[in-house]
Design an enzyme around this catalytic site. Structure first.
Site, mmCIF file in Angstrom:
data_model
loop_
_atom_site.group_PDB
_atom_site.id
_atom_site.type_symbol
_atom_site.label_atom_id
_atom_site.label_comp_id
_atom_site.label_asym_id
_atom_site.label_seq_id
_atom_site.Cartn_x
_atom_site.Cartn_y
_atom_site.Cartn_z
ATOM 1 N N HIS A 47 21.991 48.681 12.933
ATOM 2 C CA HIS A 47 22.214 48.115 14.186
ATOM 3 C C HIS A 47 21.070 47.602 14.902
ATOM 4 C CE1 HIS A 47 24.275 47.799 18.271
ATOM 5 N NE2 HIS A 47 23.355 48.299 18.819
ATOM 6 N N HIS A 93 29.733 45.642 21.562
ATOM 7 C CA HIS A 93 29.532 47.197 21.960
ATOM 8 C C HIS A 93 30.804 47.577 21.443
ATOM 9 C CE1 HIS A 93 27.590 50.434 24.350
ATOM 10 N NE2 HIS A 93 26.649 49.929 23.765
#
Length: 737
Positions: A47, A93
């Site tokens: 990420h 998200h």
């Protein structure tokens, strides 16, 4: 500082490989402490580090004459003239929104807004690209409806309370997202060019200042959690999802922008993924300096927090500033005014290291560059994408056109998303020229007398059939959406949503999509100024469709857009770009194939980029010259669906098509490079189309109350507008309830 007892199990729990752990030992020259292990785990997570994609992202075009800031900062920036710039970016998200839909989506909005005002820009628009599982599936439908409701409520709550309009987006439903929804959020802001700020520390001895909310235990290991597949235990990870406070973020916005105007701030970074860890080491690395902080000074809302917890917390609404030494009080005064914490927690050093202390004792000491910019980089194996869908078309049944159109218009992908966007305040700040439901959203920039148009697009079905072609089509459609409202596409941001990159066939999808997107962005002169990569979107070994989402921004004069719906009867209907062609191999990724035939096969529609560019140039000229009373591009669902959408203002059309295509292909193929126009000036449009070398047949005329479609005089279908519109408007709400 004592080394922790690091076991293979502990290394695996931090999602580090044995080789990565050995690299940590080599960098430090010793075993890491437990806090250091946590810091490395989040900064080297997929990420944060993009370790599987960085090598391929370099293939994307990132420079252009209008680009002020490309990839590498919190948001990309382009020059819009008049001394002003816009900052924009898209982020994902996904994993948090599966675990806790409301807060996952809400904090996704909060995070992307901070990315914008960290650059010194005031956020003025948000858009979202959403993917959910099937709402009517007996096994997963209830959960998918809960996730949909929570995500939409979370986006609405944060954006509405913060005071930024959510002006558009897209929402798609597929079985592959049953266990892994996608929540991609785009934001755009504006500021003067000289007011742009960067996330770079500088000035040895300068104070490092923490501002905003206090640190809690929410969000710990959020970045690592977002870099792993979902398992049966994923629902246990609710503590990894942050909790947002949009009212506090609004105060933080105003305080940061005001503090920036004092001239006392050297650099600023939001605490997003990896929290205090990310903001300290990235600011230091970008500036080629070190940062030393004292955790006892960090505002905390919970007692007994360990260094590990403080450094890895992803509590929301927090920023890190570097100020000029001696001017700290100017910064503190602004934040006191807005009722926010502002505390000096450290200083800039000259040794290039992140040094973390607690109670005067060093608990972590790591070189910034090795932590932030020199994370592991993998050129993972990528085989040819496995073709899991057949290439050849099945035996297609004889089409039944009249029931097919209402069935498509009530399907989850094509039905009205009014139930979603009515929950959003899309008019706040009074700059929205075109909002939800338009081909592209348009926001007025009052300071320059111009407007910015925005479009998000992606098609997982196309990319599943061919990642390269699907990505190129996404860029083309987003550019066409902008052109249809009269805007010139200028620059792009992307969000690349894929499965597990450790599987060669998934890595191949990512590589091909990046290369296809790069080809198209170069051709359409839309450099990519930043974005996000979201990998490991899998649940129990089942990956999502490869879903690259592209967001493109464009500039146009502040004039009323043509709009998509027919306004008056008696106008000529023109199909700019012509009827197009389609063989059965290129029909298998369409909405007709999905909804009516319930099959998936073949390749995406064929894109001829030169023709696409000429169509876009023509429609921009037509719209800017005021010749189109309405204009709407053809995309999902093809000509018949576009015609119905144009008729939902109560004026329909009677059209007759000159084509050898069989009726189902003729009405529902999704070939690009086509725009449906109504006009009182067909001769003038014909001249413009001819100048650009584009077909522009007059295919019919607008009429009252109904849609009637024939081919060479033979009626194919007739529909009453009121009935079609009623089903179209009510479909999603009926699925949700």
């Amino acid at each position: 500082m004592s080394a922790a007892t690091i076991t293979p199990d502990l290394i695996a729990q931090h999602q580090l490989t044995p080789d990565e752990y050995q690299k940590i030992v080599d960098i430090l020259g010793r075993e890491p402490s437990y806090t250091e292990l946590g810091i490395f785990s989040v900064m080297w997570s997929e990420h944060c580090s993009y370790k599987s994609s960085r090598i391929h992202l370099k293939k994307l075009p990132t420079r252009g004459k209008l680009v002020v800031q490309g990839p590498g900062e919190n948001a990309g920036i382009i020059d819009i003239g008049g001394g002003y710039v816009i900052a924009f970016k898209i982020e994902s998200h996904n994993h948090p929104s599966f675990i806790e839909p409301f807060q996952g989506a809400a904090t996704g909005v909060g995070g992307i807004l901070r990315d914008i005002f960290t650059m010194g820009a005031r956020p003025i628009a948000v858009m979202d690209s959403l993917r959910f599982g099937r709402l009517d599936d007996p096994a997963t439908g209830a959960r998918n409806r809960r996730i949909l409701g929570g995500v939409v409520s979370g986006i609405a709550h944060y954006g509405n309370c913060f005071g930024v309009p959510t002006v558009g987006g897209e929402c798609i439903f597929e079985s592959c997202y049953d266990g892994n929804p996608l929540v991609n959020v785009f934001a755009l802001g504006v500021c003067r060019k000289e007011d742009v700020f960067y996330a770079k520390a500088a000035g040895i001895g300068n104070p490092v200042i923490y501002v905003g909310a206090r640190t809690g235990r929410d969000g710990i290991h959020g970045a690592s959690m977002a870099s792993a597949e979902f398992t049966e235990e994923s629902k246990q990870k609710r503590p990894n999802v942050q909790v947002g406070d949009p009212f506090l973020e609004k105060l933080l916005l105003e305080a940061c922008l005001e503090a920036m105007q004092t001239g006392a701030i050297v650099g600023i970074q939001d605490m997003g993924a990896a929290g205090l860890t990310c903001s300290t080491c990235e600011m230091g690395s970008r500036g080629g300096v070190g940062i030393e902080i004292e955790l006892d000074r960090v505002p905390q809302r919970e007692t007994g927090m360990t260094p590990y917890e403080i450094m890895l917390s992803e509590s929301q609404e927090r920023m890190l500033l570097v100020a000029d030494k001696g001017r700290e009080e100017e910064v503190f005064r602004v934040f006191r005014k807005w009722g926010l914490d502002a505390v000096e927690i450290g200083s800039v050093t000259g040794d290039g290291k992140l040094r973390v202390k607690q109670h005067g004792r060093v608990v972590a000491e790591i070189p910034n560059r090795e932590l932030a910019d020199e994370a592991p980089l993998y050129n993972r194996p990528h085989s040819q994408s496995l073709r899991r869908a057949p290439l050849e078309a099945p035996s297609l049944p004889s089409p039944n056109i009249e029931p097919a159109l209402p069935a498509l218009l009530t399907s989850g992908d094509l039905c009205s998303k009014r139930w979603i966007w009515e929950q959003y305040d899309y008019q706040v700040r009074t700059n929205t020229v075109a909002g939800p439901g338009a081909d592209a959203a348009i926001i007025r920039i009052k300071e320059t007398g111009t407007s910015v148009a925005m479009s998000l697009d992606g098609n997982g079905r196309y990319c599943y059939l061919s990642p390269r072609e699907g990505a190129r089509l996404a860029v083309a459609e987003s550019c066409r959406n902008l052109s249809t409202v009269g805007a010139q596409p200028m620059a792009a941001t992307n969000c690349l949503n894929f499965g597990n990159p450790e599987r060669p066939e998934i890595m191949a999808q990512l590589v091909e999509a990046i290369e296809g997107m790069g080809e198209a962005c170069r051709f359409f002169d839309t450099p990519i100024t930043g974005g996000n990569v979201s990998l490991y979107n899998e649940t129990l070994g089942e990956g999502i469709y490869p879903t690259p989402v592209i967001g493109i921004v464009g500039l146009l004069p502040t004039v009323p857009p043509a709009g998509a719906v027919f306004r008056n009867p008696g106008r000529s209907v023109i199909l700019l770009g012509g009827v197009g062609s389609c063989d059965e191999t290129r029909f298998g990724g369409t909405q007709y194939a999905k909804v009516i035939l319930k099959q998936l096969w073949g390749l995406p529609p064929a894109l001829y980029m030169d023709q696409e560019k000429r169509v876009e140039s023509a429609i921009r000229e037509i719209v800017r010259d005021g010749l189109a009373e309405s204009a709407h591009d053809l995309s999902d669902g093809g000509l018949a669906v576009a015609l119905a959408e144009c008729a939902f203002g109560s004026v329909g059309a009677r059209i007759d098509l000159d084509s050898d295509l069989r009726p189902d292909l003729l009405l529902f193929h999704e070939g690009p490079s086509r725009v449906l126009i109504s006009t009182s000036s067909p001769e003038k449009i014909a001249v413009i189309a001819a100048k650009h070398g584009i077909d522009a047949p007059v295919v019919g005329v607008t009429i009252e109350k109904e849609i009637a479609i024939s081919r060479r005089g033979t009626m194919l279908g007739r529909w009453e507008i009121a009935a079609l519109r009623a089903h179209y408007e009510q479909a999603l709400e009926s699925h949700v309830r």
